[in-house]
Structure formats: C-alpha cells, structure tokens
Design an enzyme around this catalytic site. Structure first.
Site, short mmCIF file in Angstrom:
data_model
loop_
_atom_site.label_atom_id
_atom_site.label_comp_id
_atom_site.label_asym_id
_atom_site.label_seq_id
_atom_site.Cartn_x
_atom_site.Cartn_y
_atom_site.Cartn_z
CG HIS A 227 -0.11 0.16 2.52
ND1 HIS A 227 0.58 -0.88 3.11
CD2 HIS A 227 0.14 1.24 3.30
CE1 HIS A 227 1.20 -0.46 4.20
NE2 HIS A 227 0.96 0.84 4.32
CG ASP A 229 1.86 5.05 4.68
OD1 ASP A 229 1.31 3.93 4.59
OD2 ASP A 229 2.93 5.23 5.29
CG HIS A 284 5.14 1.07 2.57
ND1 HIS A 284 4.58 2.21 2.01
CD2 HIS A 284 4.59 0.96 3.80
CE1 HIS A 284 3.73 2.74 2.87
NE2 HIS A 284 3.72 2.01 3.97
NE ARG A 294 9.53 -5.20 10.80
CZ ARG A 294 8.71 -4.30 10.27
NH1 ARG A 294 7.45 -4.61 10.05
NH2 ARG A 294 9.13 -3.09 9.95
O1 LIG Z 1 5.37 -2.29 9.85
C1 LIG Z 1 5.86 -1.69 8.90
O2 LIG Z 1 7.05 -1.72 8.66
C2 LIG Z 1 4.97 -0.91 7.97
C3 LIG Z 1 3.78 -0.29 8.64
C4 LIG Z 1 2.97 0.52 7.68
O3 LIG Z 1 3.22 0.54 6.51
C5 LIG Z 1 1.84 1.33 8.16
O4 LIG Z 1 1.50 1.28 9.36
O5 LIG Z 1 1.24 2.04 7.32
FE LIG Z 2 2.25 2.15 5.51
#
Ligand SMILES: O=C(O)CCC(=O)C(=O)O
Ligand SMILES: [Fe+2]
Length: 367
Positions: A227, A229, A284, A294
């Site tokens: 996605h 942001d 990403h 994680r």
């Molecule tokens: O956890 C991650 O590295 C990405 C999180 C992410 O892309 C988001 O919260 O929009």
């Molecule tokens: Fe994100």
C-alpha cells in the site's frame, strides 16, 4: 461532504467479519492466512548498490539528499533526528506490553467499524480475500479512553509515553516537511497553511502501532499488504527485526534494514499530490518471519482538515500542468476507503505521456 477525518471513517465503515486469531497459540498457518500467489510478486535480494538512503539531518547537504531520496525512492531513513533513543525504546516497550496482553483483553479496546482509534486488524484487510499476519492499535488524539479499557488501574504509564511520543513526532514531522518542501525550492511564504514561524497549526496525525507475531509459515503469509500511505508523510520506527520492504522501480522489493536509532520516512499520497508527482508516494509492505516478533510504530501525518491539498502553484507552468485535483485529507481517505490503491489515479486530472502501467494494480490482486 466529508469535512473531518472521522466523517471519512464513519461514511465507509470497515466490517471485518473474521474473528481475531490468537497468534500466540497458532501452530500452523490457517488457510485463511495463506497467500497462495506471494511468489508471483517481484522481489529483490537487495544488491549492495541499491540500498535505501540514510540521511543525517545535521549534514549540511541534508536538503539536497532528502530531495534526491524523495524523487528516486519516495522513502529514506534519518539519523540525528532529535528523538531521544530512550523514547524510541519506551514506545516500543509500550507497544510490546499492549500486544502481549491476552487476546480477550485486547478485544476490550477494539476499534469500532466506523471508528479510527483502537485495536484491530489493518483497515486495508477489507480489500483482500486473505487475512494478514498482524494486529494493530491506532491512536488519534488522546490514548486514554482505549488504554483504560486495557489497563483499568495503571493506564497512565502507557498514556504518558504515547503522549510524549506524539509531541516529539509532531515537531519532527514539521521539520521534515520543511526539508522536503525546501528541497523543492519552496519557502514559508509559499505554504498558505503554515504560520509565519513555519508551524502547521491544526495538522492532524494518528499513531499506528503494528505487531507482527512470529509466524509458523512465513513464506506463505503477509504481514501487511502493499500500500501507499494516505498521508503527507509517515515516520516509522521499527524494532530490530526486519520486515519492511519498499518497491523500487526497476529493482523490485527492497528490504529496509532496521538501523538502531534511525527512523524511516515515507512520502505519502498527499505529498505526492502537493509536489505534482515529483515526489512519488512509496509502495511498501511488511513481511513476517518464523522466530521474531516484529513491532513498528508509524506516525501518520496529514494537513489540517480544512486544507485542500493540490499541486503547489510554484511547481506549475505551461510545461508542467497540475496533475491532481484539490482534495481535503478526509475526501482523499474516503476515496482510498472505497478504491484503495487506485485512489491516487482517481484524483488525477490528466495522464502523463509515457506513463508506466499502474504497478500497484498487479500487486494488489491476490485472488
Ligand atoms: O510495519 C511496517 O514496517 C509498515 C507499517 C505501515 O506501513 C503502516 O503502518 O502504514
Ligand atoms: Fe504504511
């Protein structure tokens, strides 16, 4: 008319029918979490010349380096950003405490279908037939209401850390905004919604805590699907476990290695619009692994609710027509909630000559 962020969430409620999985007791990957076509997506084993820029904010060349990173990657890591390491550890510990609670306890602070804040699966889950191996907790404004449901007696430690983190992130986000705008040649006078001191009064932000538990079958699971942001910019802190990948044109998915004390900065869709596409928002995703839990903490930064984001006039001339319609953040979130990764092309005014096919189309499809 969606005038506030909360209106966009209310107008497009996300009904997630699946039951929250208790990740801690899962010994196998349930079928509903198995992403059968993962192998189809482009992947890269990060050749050494292709690594994400790491920029020291005290470097005299920081402005230029940030401009270059935004243009060619849409994402970069920053060091010497002024956020105390102890606070990064504290917020990580707060997230860990939260996600370590029994699932029944976490569900007491569930996000409602129309709401923004609270515990739940990623909102983008609604666009995929398979579930993601992750859980999240979103905080907009004060964390108090939800924290009290999780820890009726001692919620204040969590709230103190979160509020401190929100305050520090706000300042850093403003600073990064000026680095990014400055690298486009823009000054305080050019941004109508900034104060003479350069503050973005009324800017809206949300904090997104993400948890990706160790997964019994990581090669078939997805932590968070690809996605962009819907923000101006996002500041991400990840713990010492890798998982974040960004898509680089011509190179495929590149892992963003955790670097102790560094923060990842993503260009979001609204900055993409503001820069008339000069700084593209980065696609990403987050992958999972077999042994490590994680965690990541994303600070999602956007404009005040009344601001219409549109390509900045200083970047427009007869050779560079405006490519995007003006939108408020809540209008854009409404489009995103309905059309997900197609939202940016839907607010586009005209197609670029020689435009590449929309890469996100093929990545989103999981069937
Ligand atoms: O956890 C991650 O590295 C990405 C999180 C992410 O892309 C988001 O919260 O929009
Ligand atoms: Fe994100």
């Amino acid at each position: 008319m969606l005038s506030k962020l909360s209106d966009a969430f209310r107008a497009y409620p996300v009904e997630l029918h699946h039951k929250q999985l208790d990740f801690s007791s899962a010994e196998e990957l349930p079928d509903s979490y198995a992403w059968t076509e993962l192998g189809e997506y482009p992947s890269s084993h990060c050749p050494s010349k292709e690594s994400l820029p790491i920029i020291d904010l005290n470097d005299p060349n920081a402005l230029k380096l940030i401009g270059h990173a935004c243009k060619s990657w849409g994402v970069y890591q920053v060091t010497n950003h002024g956020i105390p390491e102890e606070l990064l550890h504290d917020v990580e510990r707060a997230a860990k405490n939260l996600f370590s609670l029994p699932v029944q306890q976490k569900l007491k602070a569930s996000r409602s279908p129309e709401g923004i804040s609270g515990y739940g699966v990623a909102k983008i889950s609604a666009f995929f037939p398979k579930q993601m191996w992750s859980e999240g907790f979103t905080i907009m404004g004060s964390p108090m209401e939800h924290a009290r449901r999780l820890w009726p007696q001692d919620y204040s430690l969590f709230c103190d850390v979160i509020e401190k983190y929100q305050k520090e992130m706000k300042q850093l986000a403003e600073r990064l905004m000026w680095f990014m705008l400055g690298s486009l040649g823009l000054t305080k006078e050019d941004i109508k919604w900034s104060s003479p001191k350069g503050e973005f009064t009324g800017a809206v932000a949300a904090l997104q805590l993400n948890s990706y538990p160790a997964c019994p079958d990581p090669d078939r699971a997805m932590g968070l699907a690809a996605h962009t942001d819907s923000t101006l910019l996002t500041i991400l802190h990840q713990n010492n476990t890798s998982g974040l990948q960004v898509l680089k044109e011509g190179s495929g998915w590149i892992t963003v290695p955790p670097l102790s004390g560094a923060l990842v900065v993503n260009v979001g869709d609204l900055f993409h619009i503001l820069s008339n596409g000069l700084y593209p928002s980065v696609l990403h995703r987050a992958m999972v692994n077999r042994t490590e839990h994680r965690l990541s903490v994303a600070y999602l930064y956007g404009p005040p609710s009344w601001v219409q984001v549109s390509p900045l006039p200083e970047l427009i001339d007869s050779n560079h027509p405006p490519l995007y319609k003006p939108v408020t953040w809540s209008e854009y979130l409404g489009t995103k909630a309905k059309h997900f990764n197609k939202a940016l092309s839907l607010v586009r005014l005209c197609a670029l000559v020689n435009e590449l096919p929309d890469v996100s189309d093929s990545i989103v499809k999981v069937s």
